[in-house]
Design a protein around this motif. Structure first.
Motif, mmCIF file in Angstrom:
data_model
loop_
_atom_site.group_PDB
_atom_site.id
_atom_site.type_symbol
_atom_site.label_atom_id
_atom_site.label_comp_id
_atom_site.label_asym_id
_atom_site.label_seq_id
_atom_site.Cartn_x
_atom_site.Cartn_y
_atom_site.Cartn_z
ATOM 1 N N LEU A 21 0.832 -1.204 0.000
ATOM 2 C CA LEU A 21 0.000 0.000 0.000
ATOM 3 C C LEU A 21 0.867 1.255 0.000
ATOM 4 O O LEU A 21 0.565 2.228 -0.694
ATOM 5 N N ASP A 22 1.954 1.243 0.766
ATOM 6 C CA ASP A 22 2.865 2.390 0.796
ATOM 7 C C ASP A 22 3.431 2.668 -0.598
ATOM 8 O O ASP A 22 3.507 3.822 -1.025
ATOM 9 N N MET A 23 3.816 1.608 -1.303
ATOM 10 C CA MET A 23 4.357 1.761 -2.651
ATOM 11 C C MET A 23 3.299 2.362 -3.588
ATOM 12 O O MET A 23 3.592 3.270 -4.360
ATOM 13 N N CYS A 24 2.082 1.857 -3.497
ATOM 14 C CA CYS A 24 0.999 2.373 -4.344
ATOM 15 C C CYS A 24 0.717 3.839 -4.041
ATOM 16 O O CYS A 24 0.445 4.634 -4.946
ATOM 17 N N GLU A 25 0.788 4.209 -2.772
ATOM 18 C CA GLU A 25 0.570 5.612 -2.390
ATOM 19 C C GLU A 25 1.677 6.504 -2.949
ATOM 20 O O GLU A 25 1.411 7.610 -3.425
ATOM 21 N N ARG A 26 2.924 6.036 -2.901
ATOM 22 C CA ARG A 26 4.029 6.826 -3.459
ATOM 23 C C ARG A 26 3.885 6.979 -4.970
ATOM 24 O O ARG A 26 4.228 8.013 -5.536
ATOM 25 N N ILE A 27 3.363 5.961 -5.629
ATOM 26 C CA ILE A 27 3.164 6.024 -7.081
ATOM 27 C C ILE A 27 2.027 6.979 -7.432
ATOM 28 O O ILE A 27 2.143 7.773 -8.357
ATOM 29 N N GLY A 28 0.929 6.941 -6.686
ATOM 30 C CA GLY A 28 -0.281 7.650 -7.093
ATOM 31 C C GLY A 28 -0.600 8.951 -6.403
ATOM 32 O O GLY A 28 -1.456 9.699 -6.878
ATOM 33 N N PRO A 32 1.537 11.260 0.089
ATOM 34 C CA PRO A 32 1.281 9.963 0.730
ATOM 35 C C PRO A 32 1.438 9.986 2.254
ATOM 36 O O PRO A 32 0.855 9.151 2.937
ATOM 37 N N GLU A 33 2.183 10.948 2.769
ATOM 38 C CA GLU A 33 2.376 11.016 4.217
ATOM 39 C C GLU A 33 1.138 11.530 4.951
ATOM 40 O O GLU A 33 1.021 11.373 6.164
ATOM 41 N N ASP A 34 0.191 12.113 4.218
ATOM 42 C CA ASP A 34 -1.002 12.691 4.840
ATOM 43 C C ASP A 34 -2.219 11.762 4.824
ATOM 44 O O ASP A 34 -3.281 12.155 5.287
ATOM 45 N N VAL A 35 -2.079 10.565 4.282
ATOM 46 C CA VAL A 35 -3.243 9.689 4.149
ATOM 47 C C VAL A 35 -3.619 9.053 5.485
ATOM 48 O O VAL A 35 -2.774 8.857 6.353
ATOM 49 N N GLN A 36 -4.898 8.784 5.618
ATOM 50 C CA GLN A 36 -5.418 8.073 6.785
ATOM 51 C C GLN A 36 -6.150 6.834 6.282
ATOM 52 O O GLN A 36 -7.279 6.904 5.805
ATOM 53 N N LEU A 37 -5.467 5.697 6.393
ATOM 54 C CA LEU A 37 -6.039 4.436 5.916
ATOM 55 C C LEU A 37 -7.181 3.971 6.803
ATOM 56 O O LEU A 37 -7.134 4.109 8.024
ATOM 57 N N ARG A 90 -12.444 6.126 -1.703
ATOM 58 C CA ARG A 90 -13.457 6.210 -0.632
ATOM 59 C C ARG A 90 -13.423 4.975 0.272
ATOM 60 O O ARG A 90 -13.674 5.064 1.463
ATOM 61 N N LEU A 91 -13.138 3.829 -0.316
ATOM 62 C CA LEU A 91 -13.088 2.598 0.472
ATOM 63 C C LEU A 91 -11.814 2.489 1.305
ATOM 64 O O LEU A 91 -11.830 1.907 2.387
ATOM 65 N N VAL A 92 -10.711 3.034 0.816
ATOM 66 C CA VAL A 92 -9.403 2.824 1.439
ATOM 67 C C VAL A 92 -9.030 3.933 2.423
ATOM 68 O O VAL A 92 -8.407 3.665 3.447
ATOM 69 N N TYR A 93 -9.436 5.172 2.143
ATOM 70 C CA TYR A 93 -8.955 6.302 2.938
ATOM 71 C C TYR A 93 -10.076 7.007 3.699
ATOM 72 O O TYR A 93 -11.184 7.153 3.192
ATOM 73 N N GLU A 94 -9.746 7.481 4.889
ATOM 74 C CA GLU A 94 -10.675 8.273 5.693
ATOM 75 C C GLU A 94 -10.786 9.696 5.151
ATOM 76 O O GLU A 94 -11.845 10.297 5.197
ATOM 77 N N THR A 96 -10.485 11.408 2.049
ATOM 78 C CA THR A 96 -10.407 11.448 0.586
ATOM 79 C C THR A 96 -10.308 12.875 0.044
ATOM 80 O O THR A 96 -9.717 13.087 -1.009
ATOM 81 N N ASP A 97 -10.867 13.850 0.752
ATOM 82 C CA ASP A 97 -10.801 15.235 0.279
ATOM 83 C C ASP A 97 -9.381 15.791 0.319
ATOM 84 O O ASP A 97 -9.062 16.738 -0.399
ATOM 85 N N ASP A 98 -8.526 15.219 1.165
ATOM 86 C CA ASP A 98 -7.156 15.708 1.306
ATOM 87 C C ASP A 98 -6.178 15.060 0.329
ATOM 88 O O ASP A 98 -5.025 15.476 0.251
ATOM 89 N N LEU A 99 -6.604 14.042 -0.396
ATOM 90 C CA LEU A 99 -5.707 13.330 -1.293
ATOM 91 C C LEU A 99 -5.377 14.173 -2.522
ATOM 92 O O LEU A 99 -6.258 14.777 -3.131
ATOM 93 N N GLU A 100 -4.110 14.219 -2.861
ATOM 94 C CA GLU A 100 -3.651 14.916 -4.059
ATOM 95 C C GLU A 100 -3.053 13.868 -4.994
ATOM 96 O O GLU A 100 -1.949 13.382 -4.765
ATOM 97 N N VAL A 101 -3.816 13.527 -6.034
ATOM 98 C CA VAL A 101 -3.359 12.462 -6.934
ATOM 99 C C VAL A 101 -2.367 13.006 -7.949
ATOM 100 O O VAL A 101 -2.416 14.165 -8.345
#
Length: 139
Positions: A21-28, A32-37, A90-94, A96-101
């Motif tokens: 999951l960490d690798m996928c977050e770094r890719i996408g 990635p340090e701000d995510v809440q799984l 939406r399923l993976v992160y608490e 989602t509004d903070d995610l920067e893809v």
């Protein structure tokens, strides 16, 4: 050889899903340090690994339903990645509004869909190879 690599990847994903999951977050993701799984994210990754291993080891014997579902998911990811990206976030992160893809999230999602399709094809092919080997042995 490719089957063995994918089986190995599936086993790693079952046993240690967090690094995957960490690798996928770094890719996408840009942040990635701000995510809440969510707690279920790790179980979702384990399930994905289990499906890979199940199909690649058991082939069609494993389950045609599992093959069909993975093929459907792969096809949808290849053709329509954006709705799947939004749903999975939406399923993976608490938060989602903070995610920067990152800009290449859609090609990465399409590549994941292609990987799903490859697993299905390899699982079918392994059955065909086993049938041919059995025919040669009885001849």
């Amino acid at each position: 050889m490719l089957r063995k690599l994918l089986i190995g990847f599936g086993c790693i994903e079952i046993v240690r899903p967090q690094p995957v999951l960490d690798m996928c977050e770094r890719i996408g993701l840009q942040n990635p340090e701000d995510v809440q799984l969510r707690e279920r994210a790790l179980w979702g990754a384990r399930l994905e690994g289990l499906l890979f291993v199940w199909l690649l080891v058991r082939g069609r014997e494993g389950s045609t339903l599992v093959s069909a579902l993975l093929a459907l998911a792969g096809t949808v990811l290849v053709l329509l990645p954006q709705p799947v990206i939004e749903l999975s976030q939406r399923l993976v992160y608490e938060n989602t509004d903070d995610l920067e893809v990152k800009p290449w999230i859609e090609p990465a999602a399409r590549a994941l869909g292609a990987l799903y399709l490859l697993v299905v094809v390899l699982s079918v092919r392994s059955d065909d190879d086993a049938a041919e080997d059995a025919e040669i042995a009885t001849a």
